[in-house]
Design a protein around this motif. Structure first.
Motif, short mmCIF file in Angstrom:
data_model
loop_
_atom_site.label_atom_id
_atom_site.label_comp_id
_atom_site.label_asym_id
_atom_site.label_seq_id
_atom_site.Cartn_x
_atom_site.Cartn_y
_atom_site.Cartn_z
N GLY A 1 0.77 -1.48 0.20
CA GLY A 1 -0.05 0.02 -0.03
C GLY A 1 0.82 1.27 0.15
N GLU A 2 0.24 2.34 -0.33
CA GLU A 2 0.85 3.55 -0.45
C GLU A 2 1.73 4.25 0.81
OE1 GLU A 2 -1.78 6.30 -2.02
OE2 GLU A 2 -1.83 5.33 -4.13
N LYS A 3 1.18 3.72 2.25
CA LYS A 3 1.37 4.37 3.44
C LYS A 3 2.33 3.41 3.96
CE LYS A 3 -2.96 6.52 4.28
NZ LYS A 3 -4.10 6.89 5.26
N ALA A 4 2.99 2.37 3.42
CA ALA A 4 3.91 1.55 3.94
C ALA A 4 5.26 2.26 4.16
CB ALA A 4 3.89 0.23 3.24
N TYR A 5 6.11 1.99 5.02
CA TYR A 5 7.45 2.51 5.06
C TYR A 5 8.51 1.75 5.96
CZ TYR A 5 6.02 4.96 9.35
OH TYR A 5 5.88 5.32 10.71
N LEU A 6 9.73 1.90 5.96
CA LEU A 6 10.49 1.27 6.76
C LEU A 6 10.82 2.26 7.86
CD1 LEU A 6 13.18 -0.71 4.51
CD2 LEU A 6 11.30 -1.66 6.11
N ASP A 7 10.62 2.00 8.96
CA ASP A 7 11.00 2.78 10.40
C ASP A 7 12.27 2.28 10.91
OD1 ASP A 7 9.80 5.08 12.06
OD2 ASP A 7 10.78 3.55 13.46
N MET A 8 13.47 2.99 10.64
CA MET A 8 14.74 2.68 11.04
C MET A 8 15.17 2.83 12.45
SD MET A 8 15.32 1.04 8.38
CE MET A 8 16.85 0.24 8.92
N ARG A 9 14.20 3.73 13.21
CA ARG A 9 14.32 4.15 14.38
C ARG A 9 13.81 2.76 15.37
NH1 ARG A 9 10.33 8.80 14.84
NH2 ARG A 9 9.11 7.37 13.33
N SER A 10 12.89 2.04 14.79
CA SER A 10 12.46 0.92 15.60
C SER A 10 12.76 -0.43 14.82
CB SER A 10 10.61 0.91 15.72
OG SER A 10 10.11 0.93 14.50
N ASP A 11 13.55 -0.11 13.56
CA ASP A 11 13.85 -1.24 12.68
C ASP A 11 12.60 -2.26 12.58
OD1 ASP A 11 16.21 -2.25 11.67
OD2 ASP A 11 16.31 -3.90 13.28
N CYS A 12 11.65 -1.56 11.78
CA CYS A 12 10.71 -2.24 11.46
C CYS A 12 9.87 -1.80 10.10
CB CYS A 12 9.70 -2.74 12.45
SG CYS A 12 8.79 -1.22 12.98
N LEU A 13 9.11 -2.68 9.45
CA LEU A 13 8.23 -2.17 8.56
C LEU A 13 6.84 -1.89 9.16
CD1 LEU A 13 7.45 -2.31 5.56
CD2 LEU A 13 6.66 -4.84 5.72
N VAL A 14 6.64 -0.61 8.53
CA VAL A 14 5.25 -0.41 9.08
C VAL A 14 4.37 -0.27 7.80
CG1 VAL A 14 3.82 1.71 9.98
CG2 VAL A 14 6.44 1.14 10.93
N VAL A 15 3.21 -1.04 8.03
CA VAL A 15 2.33 -1.04 6.87
C VAL A 15 1.22 -0.02 7.05
CG1 VAL A 15 0.56 -2.66 5.71
CG2 VAL A 15 2.67 -3.76 6.72
N ARG A 16 0.68 -0.10 8.35
CA ARG A 16 -0.28 1.03 8.64
C ARG A 16 -0.16 1.47 9.86
NH1 ARG A 16 -2.46 -4.09 8.45
NH2 ARG A 16 -2.68 -3.86 6.02
N GLY A 17 -0.80 2.70 10.44
CA GLY A 17 -0.62 3.07 11.74
C GLY A 17 0.72 3.69 12.06
N GLU A 18 0.91 3.77 13.22
CA GLU A 18 2.03 4.60 13.87
C GLU A 18 3.07 3.36 14.15
OE1 GLU A 18 1.26 6.63 17.40
OE2 GLU A 18 0.05 8.14 16.42
#
Length: 363
Positions: A178-195
């Motif tokens: 999806g369009e809102k997914a991103y890699l958050d390197m602070r928590s070292d995880c893939l975020v698909v939706r939400g915070e």
């Protein structure tokens, strides 16, 4: 950016599939690369020309370049496989007749290049298929999760953390989450939706704060237990002199504990006091109470009690110095503030130098 988008749109059909423009085929033939031109014609014949399919929100159909590379590679290998034996035979004939060797070499090199290029295209197609399978596997691992750690995905593949992060980013670029997914390197995880979940650093700080709070609570309980034990020992041990000294120890210990509660950073300066001096003092007082409870003033009991009584003065002095030691930083700060104020007053001419020298001599 807009020009690049317009240029890449020439290579897409309305349904989102790949498209080979006519000008590219013509240009290839003009430049003498007729085998590649033929490959492009075949690839164009394989295009999906059906009606455009309705896209789901956040999805993006990519050009299936795997088939293009596969078709091109196969055609080039066929062309080179047909022409390469003749080129080799022609080169041998030229060498026997000692004429036209350069032309024969050109034909052989050309056919060899087509063969190498065809094999390379097949390897590219295989690599893209393998990467596509890995991306589909990653999507299966992630499932419906709102977020998932990179290490968890890496363990499921399996793959290294760095390689998994790159593959996840490719999945995001392809719009697979999806369009809102991103890699958050602070928590070292893939975020698909939400915070994003709390980062490792913040989590470690939170755990450290909780540990400090638990330690403080344990210390608080320990402080109360020690003070109660001092009061109980004072009640058990008769004699005004000993009672006065124990009361003094209790008073000093209470003041030391109060400072430790209000300023936990000073716990380091009283570690030896807590780990050795205070427990040893309590042990001696317990021994004194036990000896006194025997009701006998024999040589051993009497000598032991007198030694403890004589040591009490030293214990009181040590506790007083421990309390004074805990105000060392305040003393340094006060001296620094006074010195700074004196220098400023001297510079501004608010006081005479003789007056300041008199104050300093008193200090």
């Amino acid at each position: 950016m807009e020009q690049k988008k317009k240029f890449t749109e020439q290579f897409r059909n309305p349904n989102g599939g790949y498209h080979i423009p006519t000008w590219l085929i013509v240009l290839t033939f003009i430049c003498g690369g007729w085998p590649i031109g033929v490959c492009l014609i075949v690839a164009r014949a394989c295009e999906e020309k059906g009606p455009a399919k309705e896209k789901k929100p956040g999805s993006r159909k990519k050009i299936n370049t795997q088939n293009i590379w596969l078709v091109l590679g196969t055609v080039l290998i066929i062309f080179s496989a047909v022409g390469l034996p003749d080129s080799i035979q022609y080169l041998v004939w030229c060498m026997n007749n000692n004429s036209g060797i350069s032309y024969a070499l050109e034909d052989l090199i050309r056919d060899s290049i087509w063969l190498v290029c065809g094999i390379g295209m097949l390897f590219i197609s295989l690599g893209m298929r393998s990467a596509s399978k890995k991306r589909r596997r990653i999507v299966a691992v992630v499932g419906d999760a709102d977020h998932i750690s990179i290490d968890e995905v890496a363990a499921a593949l399996p793959a290294s953390h760095r390689k998994t992060a790159k593959m996840l980013q490719r999945c995001i670029d392809f719009g697979m989450f999806g369009e809102k997914a991103y890699l958050d390197m602070r928590s070292d995880c893939l975020v698909v939706r939400g915070e994003a979940p709390i980062s490792k650093k913040a989590k470690a700080e939170q755990e450290a704060a909780q540990a400090a709070a638990r330690a403080a609570a344990e210390n608080l309980d320990e402080y109360e237990r020690i003070l109660k034990e001092l009061r109980d020992l004072n009640d058990l041990i008769p004699g005004e002199e000993m009672s006065a000294k124990i009361s003094r120890l209790e008073d000093l210990t209470g003041k030391i504990f109060k400072i430790a509660k209000e300023q936990p950073k000073k716990l380091g300066s009283m570690r030896k006091f807590m780990d050795y001096y205070l427990p040893t003092s309590l042990k001696l007082l317990r021994g004194y109470a036990e000896l006194d409870a025997q009701g006998v003033e024999g040589t051993n009991i009497g000598d032991s009690k007198r030694k403890i009584e004589d040591t009490m003065d030293m214990m009181v002095t040590a506790f007083e110095k421990q309390l004074d030691k805990m105000f060392l930083s305040e003393s340094i700060d006060i001296s620094a503030d006074i010195a700074a104020m004196q220098n400023l007053m001297r510079a501004d001419g608010l006081v005479e130098n003789e007056f300041l020298e008199e104050i300093q001599s008193v200090e």
